[in-house]
Design a protein around this motif. Sequence first.
Motif, PDB file in Angstrom:
ATOM      1  N   THR A  93       0.836  -1.201   0.000  1.00 63.83           N
ATOM      2  CA  THR A  93       0.000   0.000   0.000  1.00 63.83           C
ATOM      3  C   THR A  93       0.868   1.247   0.000  1.00 63.83           C
ATOM      4  OG1 THR A  93      -1.778   1.178   1.158  1.00 63.83           O
ATOM      5  CG2 THR A  93      -0.143   0.074   2.518  1.00 63.83           C
ATOM      6  N   ALA A  94       0.289   2.336  -0.411  1.00 66.19           N
ATOM      7  CA  ALA A  94       0.981   3.630  -0.348  1.00 66.19           C
ATOM      8  C   ALA A  94       0.658   4.360   0.940  1.00 66.19           C
ATOM      9  CB  ALA A  94       0.603   4.499  -1.541  1.00 66.19           C
ATOM     10  N   PHE A  95      -0.226   3.783   1.759  1.00 64.88           N
ATOM     11  CA  PHE A  95      -0.675   4.450   2.979  1.00 64.88           C
ATOM     12  C   PHE A  95      -0.381   3.545   4.171  1.00 64.88           C
ATOM     13  CE2 PHE A  95      -3.403   5.491  -0.603  1.00 64.88           C
ATOM     14  CZ  PHE A  95      -3.197   6.863  -0.699  1.00 64.88           C
ATOM     15  N   ALA A  96       0.676   3.857   4.918  1.00 61.42           N
ATOM     16  CA  ALA A  96       1.123   2.991   6.018  1.00 61.42           C
ATOM     17  C   ALA A  96       0.401   3.344   7.307  1.00 61.42           C
ATOM     18  CB  ALA A  96       2.630   3.141   6.225  1.00 61.42           C
ATOM     19  N   THR A  97      -0.502   2.474   7.733  1.00 57.90           N
ATOM     20  CA  THR A  97      -1.120   2.629   9.042  1.00 57.90           C
ATOM     21  C   THR A  97      -1.171   1.277   9.711  1.00 57.90           C
ATOM     22  OG1 THR A  97      -3.400   2.186   8.336  1.00 57.90           O
ATOM     23  CG2 THR A  97      -2.613   4.465   8.133  1.00 57.90           C
ATOM     24  N   VAL A  98      -1.153   1.288  11.036  1.00 64.40           N
ATOM     25  CA  VAL A  98      -1.240   0.046  11.782  1.00 64.40           C
ATOM     26  C   VAL A  98      -2.564  -0.651  11.500  1.00 64.40           C
ATOM     27  CG1 VAL A  98      -1.416  -0.933  14.103  1.00 64.40           C
ATOM     28  CG2 VAL A  98       0.349   0.748  13.598  1.00 64.40           C
ATOM     29  N   ASP A  99      -3.645   0.125  11.375  1.00 61.88           N
ATOM     30  CA  ASP A  99      -4.950  -0.475  11.116  1.00 61.88           C
ATOM     31  C   ASP A  99      -4.948  -1.266   9.815  1.00 61.88           C
ATOM     32  OD1 ASP A  99      -5.891   0.619  13.421  1.00 61.88           O
ATOM     33  OD2 ASP A  99      -6.913   2.302  12.477  1.00 61.88           O
ATOM     34  N   ARG A 100      -4.367  -0.702   8.776  1.00 66.03           N
ATOM     35  CA  ARG A 100      -4.301  -1.400   7.496  1.00 66.03           C
ATOM     36  C   ARG A 100      -3.472  -2.673   7.617  1.00 66.03           C
ATOM     37  NH1 ARG A 100      -5.374   0.746   2.429  1.00 66.03           N
ATOM     38  NH2 ARG A 100      -6.346   2.806   2.425  1.00 66.03           N
ATOM     39  N   ALA A 101      -2.342  -2.576   8.309  1.00 71.07           N
ATOM     40  CA  ALA A 101      -1.480  -3.750   8.461  1.00 71.07           C
ATOM     41  C   ALA A 101      -2.188  -4.866   9.212  1.00 71.07           C
ATOM     42  CB  ALA A 101      -0.191  -3.364   9.191  1.00 71.07           C
ATOM     43  N   VAL A 102      -2.860  -4.503  10.308  1.00 70.40           N
ATOM     44  CA  VAL A 102      -3.570  -5.510  11.096  1.00 70.40           C
ATOM     45  C   VAL A 102      -4.666  -6.158  10.261  1.00 70.40           C
ATOM     46  CG1 VAL A 102      -5.083  -5.861  13.080  1.00 70.40           C
ATOM     47  CG2 VAL A 102      -3.032  -4.471  13.316  1.00 70.40           C
ATOM     48  N   ALA A 103      -5.431  -5.344   9.518  1.00 70.06           N
ATOM     49  CA  ALA A 103      -6.514  -5.889   8.696  1.00 70.06           C
ATOM     50  C   ALA A 103      -5.973  -6.855   7.656  1.00 70.06           C
ATOM     51  CB  ALA A 103      -7.279  -4.754   8.022  1.00 70.06           C
ATOM     52  N   ALA A 104      -4.870  -6.470   6.999  1.00 66.73           N
ATOM     53  CA  ALA A 104      -4.281  -7.338   5.968  1.00 66.73           C
ATOM     54  C   ALA A 104      -3.778  -8.638   6.574  1.00 66.73           C
ATOM     55  CB  ALA A 104      -3.150  -6.602   5.253  1.00 66.73           C
ATOM     56  N   MET A 105      -3.129  -8.556   7.736  1.00 62.15           N
ATOM     57  CA  MET A 105      -2.594  -9.756   8.365  1.00 62.15           C
ATOM     58  C   MET A 105      -3.696 -10.659   8.890  1.00 62.15           C
ATOM     59  SD  MET A 105       0.796  -8.197  10.238  1.00 62.15           S
ATOM     60  CE  MET A 105       2.166  -7.649   9.204  1.00 62.15           C
ATOM     61  N   ARG A 106      -4.775 -10.069   9.384  1.00 63.15           N
ATOM     62  CA  ARG A 106      -5.898 -10.885   9.831  1.00 63.15           C
ATOM     63  C   ARG A 106      -6.573 -11.581   8.650  1.00 63.15           C
ATOM     64  NH1 ARG A 106      -6.199 -10.890  14.910  1.00 63.15           N
ATOM     65  NH2 ARG A 106      -6.032  -9.078  16.287  1.00 63.15           N
ATOM     66  N   ASN A 107      -6.428 -11.023   7.466  1.00 61.97           N
ATOM     67  CA  ASN A 107      -6.983 -11.659   6.272  1.00 61.97           C
ATOM     68  C   ASN A 107      -6.015 -12.642   5.631  1.00 61.97           C
ATOM     69  OD1 ASN A 107      -9.237 -10.148   6.687  1.00 61.97           O
ATOM     70  ND2 ASN A 107      -9.251  -9.147   4.698  1.00 61.97           N
ATOM     71  N   GLY A 108      -4.816 -12.818   6.236  1.00 58.57           N
ATOM     72  CA  GLY A 108      -3.917 -13.852   5.741  1.00 58.57           C
ATOM     73  C   GLY A 108      -2.588 -13.385   5.189  1.00 58.57           C
ATOM     74  N   ALA A 109      -2.327 -12.061   5.139  1.00 57.89           N
ATOM     75  CA  ALA A 109      -1.037 -11.587   4.626  1.00 57.89           C
ATOM     76  C   ALA A 109       0.085 -11.966   5.584  1.00 57.89           C
ATOM     77  CB  ALA A 109      -1.068 -10.071   4.435  1.00 57.89           C
ATOM     78  N   VAL A 110       1.225 -12.367   5.030  1.00 55.42           N
ATOM     79  CA  VAL A 110       2.385 -12.701   5.869  1.00 55.42           C
ATOM     80  C   VAL A 110       3.341 -11.528   5.990  1.00 55.42           C
ATOM     81  CG1 VAL A 110       2.240 -15.147   5.291  1.00 55.42           C
ATOM     82  CG2 VAL A 110       3.729 -13.656   3.931  1.00 55.42           C
ATOM     83  N   ASP A 111       3.136 -10.503   5.180  1.00 55.72           N
ATOM     84  CA  ASP A 111       4.042  -9.362   5.200  1.00 55.72           C
ATOM     85  C   ASP A 111       3.284  -8.128   4.739  1.00 55.72           C
ATOM     86  OD1 ASP A 111       6.382  -7.988   5.589  1.00 55.72           O
ATOM     87  OD2 ASP A 111       7.611  -9.311   4.360  1.00 55.72           O
ATOM     88  N   PHE A 112       3.873  -6.964   5.001  1.00 52.69           N
ATOM     89  CA  PHE A 112       3.209  -5.701   4.717  1.00 52.69           C
ATOM     90  C   PHE A 112       4.266  -4.712   4.250  1.00 52.69           C
ATOM     91  CE2 PHE A 112       1.280  -1.621   5.694  1.00 52.69           C
ATOM     92  CZ  PHE A 112      -0.059  -1.813   5.382  1.00 52.69           C
ATOM     93  N   LEU A 113       4.175  -4.276   3.008  1.00 51.96           N
ATOM     94  CA  LEU A 113       5.158  -3.365   2.440  1.00 51.96           C
ATOM     95  C   LEU A 113       4.495  -2.044   2.083  1.00 51.96           C
ATOM     96  CD1 LEU A 113       6.946  -5.833  -0.021  1.00 51.96           C
ATOM     97  CD2 LEU A 113       7.516  -5.346   2.362  1.00 51.96           C
ATOM     98  N   VAL A 114       5.275  -0.986   2.139  1.00 56.63           N
ATOM     99  CA  VAL A 114       4.746   0.351   1.866  1.00 56.63           C
ATOM    100  C   VAL A 114       5.487   0.973   0.681  1.00 56.63           C
ATOM    101  CG1 VAL A 114       4.324   2.645   2.825  1.00 56.63           C
ATOM    102  CG2 VAL A 114       4.165   0.628   4.293  1.00 56.63           C
ATOM    103  N   LYS A 115       4.726   1.466  -0.283  1.00 57.99           N
ATOM    104  CA  LYS A 115       5.309   2.148  -1.435  1.00 57.99           C
ATOM    105  C   LYS A 115       5.853   3.509  -1.012  1.00 57.99           C
ATOM    106  CE  LYS A 115       1.926   0.110  -4.636  1.00 57.99           C
ATOM    107  NZ  LYS A 115       0.807   0.404  -5.544  1.00 57.99           N
ATOM    108  N   PRO A 116       6.870   4.025  -1.689  1.00 57.13           N
ATOM    109  CA  PRO A 116       7.583   3.391  -2.806  1.00 57.13           C
ATOM    110  C   PRO A 116       8.529   2.296  -2.324  1.00 57.13           C
ATOM    111  CG  PRO A 116       8.578   5.501  -2.291  1.00 57.13           C
ATOM    112  CD  PRO A 116       7.370   5.389  -1.412  1.00 57.13           C
ATOM    113  N   LEU A 117       8.649   1.242  -3.115  1.00 53.52           N
ATOM    114  CA  LEU A 117       9.495   0.108  -2.766  1.00 53.52           C
ATOM    115  C   LEU A 117      10.810   0.163  -3.536  1.00 53.52           C
ATOM    116  CD1 LEU A 117       7.118  -2.997  -2.724  1.00 53.52           C
ATOM    117  CD2 LEU A 117       8.250  -1.941  -0.782  1.00 53.52           C
TER     118      LEU A 117
END
Length: 463
Positions: free
Chosen positions: A82-106
């Motif tokens: 995502t281009a928008f780094a927030t803890v809420d987004r990371a938690v939501a993604a991980m609860r849906n099965g993501a193993v990692d969370f990256l923030v653009k630009p990469l």
Amino acid sequence: MSHPPILIVDDVATHLTLFSATLEAQGHVVLTARSKQEALELAQTHSPRIALVDLVLPDGDGAELIERLTSRCPELKAIAVTAFATVDRAVAAMRNGAVDFLVKPLAPDQLISAIDNALAGRSIGTLPGEAIGHGDGLEGALSSSQPMKDVYETIRAVAGSAAPVFITGESGTGKVKAAVTLHAQSGFQDGAFVKLDCSTADPERIEEELLGHVATSDSPAKSGAVERANGGTLLLDEVCALSPAMQARLLNVLQTGEITPLGGPSPLPVSLRLICTSTPEPTEEVAEGRFRPDLFYRLNVVPIHLPPLRERGLEVIEIAETELDRLCAQEGRNFRTLSTPVKAIFLEHNWPGNIRELMNVLWNVALLNDGPIVEISDLPPYLRGVGISSPPGSDGATPRFPGRADPFEGRTLAEIERHAIETAIQSADGSIPAAARVLDVSPSTLYRKLETWGKPVRGARRG
């Protein structure tokens, strides 16, 4: 060497081109999709092992796509982008099965590292920009978050100076480690680093501990902390705990550049770097009359505030996995990574003990369990949410909320935090220091929160 196919889902063509070129140069087979539907069709046909999914797609939410992909194929490892780094987004993604969370630009090396880690069963979330050193002697000092970047920029800027430094922060944020780091990078590094804990020293002997004494018939001469630090660095840990009399003694040393050991006939010149720390907010100590303002202004030439762990966002995962590596080497364990549910717990936990609490949790895990993945069952009971014990500093009482079984249901972590802070301030009749004491945080933390929310800080009571 054969590589499993990697699915990249992003509606921005330039991102697809860049990510594909980077991974294909590493020998990976790459599949690309610009929508949720296209990604599901490719996944069904080609069975990718890795999916790099942007969280904002034209035909649906990327987190929902991750959930569908991982439910269809449990072996697939999804990485949220995502281009928008927030803890809420990371938690939501991980609860849906993501193993990692990256923030653009990469950067290309970030992308390659994330893919390699996922293939190896390890993942560490990354934030944009370069980390300013991984450690440099400062515990928990990964610096991908902006607050820690600011800390390192200040340390580098003032390292060559002799100006006094005043380090503040909550308990467990690493104030002493920061002082050690500053000494190691300063022009005083060849001299001694001497620490005097003002909060634990015997009040009746602290003057002797600071200034030393000459030989008497009953005891030999003893050099004080100031004399031992001559040519090096003196750290006065928790300096606000000094009595008014000792504050006057310290002010005199700073004004004259000399010390007179107890019983000594004449003063001795000293030259050193002085660093002070305080857990209580020093400006509040001055306002309450517990700390001399003239001494504070002498000490506060270069203020450095260490942010609490809960304000460092996704960095908690980086710190945890870096520390896990160190502890596994120390204790002979085989953990490689944290499970996705554990990452979500770490991101949502308030960490009242900050870095120290996180280190202790991981040490407990490494001592009592073994890998390869840290699961919820490996955590101390208070982090499992099973109600066996309460977090450190809690009285164990269960709050009662009439008419509502779960007062936090449907609320984000940020909303819960804001509600708790605003309620505490209202209950304290608008007094920020009083509310901070109830919440066990620094008043400066509340002032920063209010400014972030656009609240009129000037209207809040400061006493």
